[in-house]
Design an enzyme around this catalytic site. Structure first.
Site, PDB file in Angstrom:
ATOM      1  N   GLU A 110      15.577   4.274  -8.994  1.00 59.52           N
ATOM      2  CA  GLU A 110      14.534   4.582  -8.008  1.00 59.52           C
ATOM      3  C   GLU A 110      15.010   5.684  -7.056  1.00 59.52           C
ATOM      4  O   GLU A 110      14.261   6.610  -6.739  1.00 59.52           O
ATOM      5  CB  GLU A 110      14.223   3.307  -7.233  1.00 59.52           C
ATOM      6  N   ASN A 170      23.581  12.454  -9.760  1.00 61.51           N
ATOM      7  CA  ASN A 170      24.994  12.859  -9.665  1.00 61.51           C
ATOM      8  C   ASN A 170      25.908  11.926 -10.452  1.00 61.51           C
ATOM      9  O   ASN A 170      27.121  12.118 -10.467  1.00 61.51           O
ATOM     10  CB  ASN A 170      25.446  12.943  -8.204  1.00 61.51           C
ATOM     11  N   LYS A 226      22.800  19.154 -10.790  1.00 64.01           N
ATOM     12  CA  LYS A 226      22.192  17.837 -10.509  1.00 64.01           C
ATOM     13  C   LYS A 226      20.741  17.736 -10.989  1.00 64.01           C
ATOM     14  O   LYS A 226      20.287  16.659 -11.360  1.00 64.01           O
ATOM     15  CB  LYS A 226      22.274  17.536  -9.011  1.00 64.01           C
ATOM     16  N   GLY A 278      18.642  21.829  -3.328  1.00 63.06           N
ATOM     17  CA  GLY A 278      19.013  20.611  -4.041  1.00 63.06           C
ATOM     18  C   GLY A 278      19.724  19.589  -3.168  1.00 63.06           C
ATOM     19  O   GLY A 278      19.457  18.384  -3.265  1.00 63.06           O
ATOM     20  N   ALA A 333      16.520  23.473   2.324  1.00 68.76           N
ATOM     21  CA  ALA A 333      15.519  22.731   1.550  1.00 68.76           C
ATOM     22  C   ALA A 333      15.810  22.892   0.061  1.00 68.76           C
ATOM     23  O   ALA A 333      14.896  22.913  -0.755  1.00 68.76           O
ATOM     24  CB  ALA A 333      14.119  23.230   1.899  1.00 68.76           C
TER      25      ALA A 333
END
Ligand code: ATR
Length: 269
Positions: free
Chosen positions: A77, A86, A65, A128, A126
């Site tokens: 955004e 994705n 990703k 991806g 914490a």
């Protein structure tokens, strides 16, 4: 016939081809949707080739990703906030990148009667996956969003990115005791995929806590089993999020909004 694929590694057990074919039935269109194994080092050349071969859209899963984020010429955004992509597609000869993970999670939570506004939410991990859903969680105005990670520096980095605009985000150490009641604990770690133990802060689960594992499996996930053992009554896995993020991608590509009701039962049967 339009061609699509989900790319990642490993990809063999992906449910995305099945989900998209169920959506295509609803839309009464014929699509070809494959699962294609691509490793990180080959990302750019393979993706370029797939678009040259006429693929209309690609779903991107682990561990690609971030690569997809950097590959896309134009990012939404949501993708910019999440630094994650994705969903890839070409529009006017430009490679566009979108992330539907965060909105997929919110839609699934909503369908389960969970509105984030005003809740104390805690996210484990914490990496991806955490990065890709945190902006959406924050946009729903939780009372607090606590990030807990084995490697505290990574949680600190993530908190720092969002803290200025969202002071309700904070970090909790894995050795700390939690004093406030957490309404929703989200597991974004890959501990269970790796078959590893997951250490948790003391007091993470209270009588009213709901647990949500971004991972999914036919049986209860190891994280949800652990939560249940500690008295959590409501536990959910990430299948609903997977279906909702797929529906959002399908809508971008085919201009048709699939009905996600009952898809989970079809997939679990
Ligand atoms: P993903 O894209 O699935 O989020 P990732 O970016 O590699 O994958 O992140 C994996 C996350 O799971 C990280 O937060 C990782 O913690 P570290 O930053 O300390 O590595 C977490 N994780 C993986 N195995 C873990 C374990 N056994 N216990 C606790 N956290 C774990």
């Amino acid at each position: 016939m339009k061609k699509f694929a989900v790319i990642g590694s490993p990809i063999g057990h992906s449910l995305s081809p099945k989900i998209h074919s169920l959506f295509a039935e609803q839309a009464e269109i014929q699509i070809n949707y494959e699962a294609i194994e691509i490793i990180e080092n080959d990302f750019n050349s393979r993706v370029k080739q797939l678009f040259e071969d006429g693929y209309s859209g690609l779903n991107v899963t682990l561990p690609l990703k971030e690569k997809a984020f950097h590959y896309a010429d134009m990012k939404s955004e949501d993708a910019l906030l999440a630094t994650s992509v994705n969903t890839l597609f070409i529009k006017d000869s430009i490679v566009c990148g979108e992330t539907t993970d965060g909105r997929g999670l919110l839609l699934d939570l909503k369908s389960k009667g969970i509105e984030i506004e005003g809740l104390n939410v805690l996210i484990l991990g914490a990496g991806g996956s955490a990065k890709s859903v945190i902006p959406s969680l924050l946009s729903s105005n939780p009372n607090s969003l606590s990030v807990v990670n084995r490697t505290p520096e990574k949680a600190a980095e993530l908190v720092k990115i969002h803290k200025q605009k969202n002071p309700e985000i904070n970090q909790i150490g894995i050795d700390e005791k939690i004093h406030q009641e957490i309404d929703l604990v989200i597991n974004s770690t890959s501990a269970s995929t790796l078959g590893e133990e997951l250490a948790l802060p003391e007091g993470i689960f209270g009588p009213k806590t709901t647990s949500y594992d971004l991972a999914y499996s036919k049986e209860a996930t190891p994280f949800n089993l652990m939560a249940k053992k500690r008295g959590v009554k409501k536990t959910y896995d990430g299948l609903g999020m997977l279906i909702n993020q797929a529906a959002l991608s399908f809508e971008i590509w085919n201009k048709f909004k699939p009905n996600v009701k009952g898809i989970d039962l079809k997939l679990r049967s």
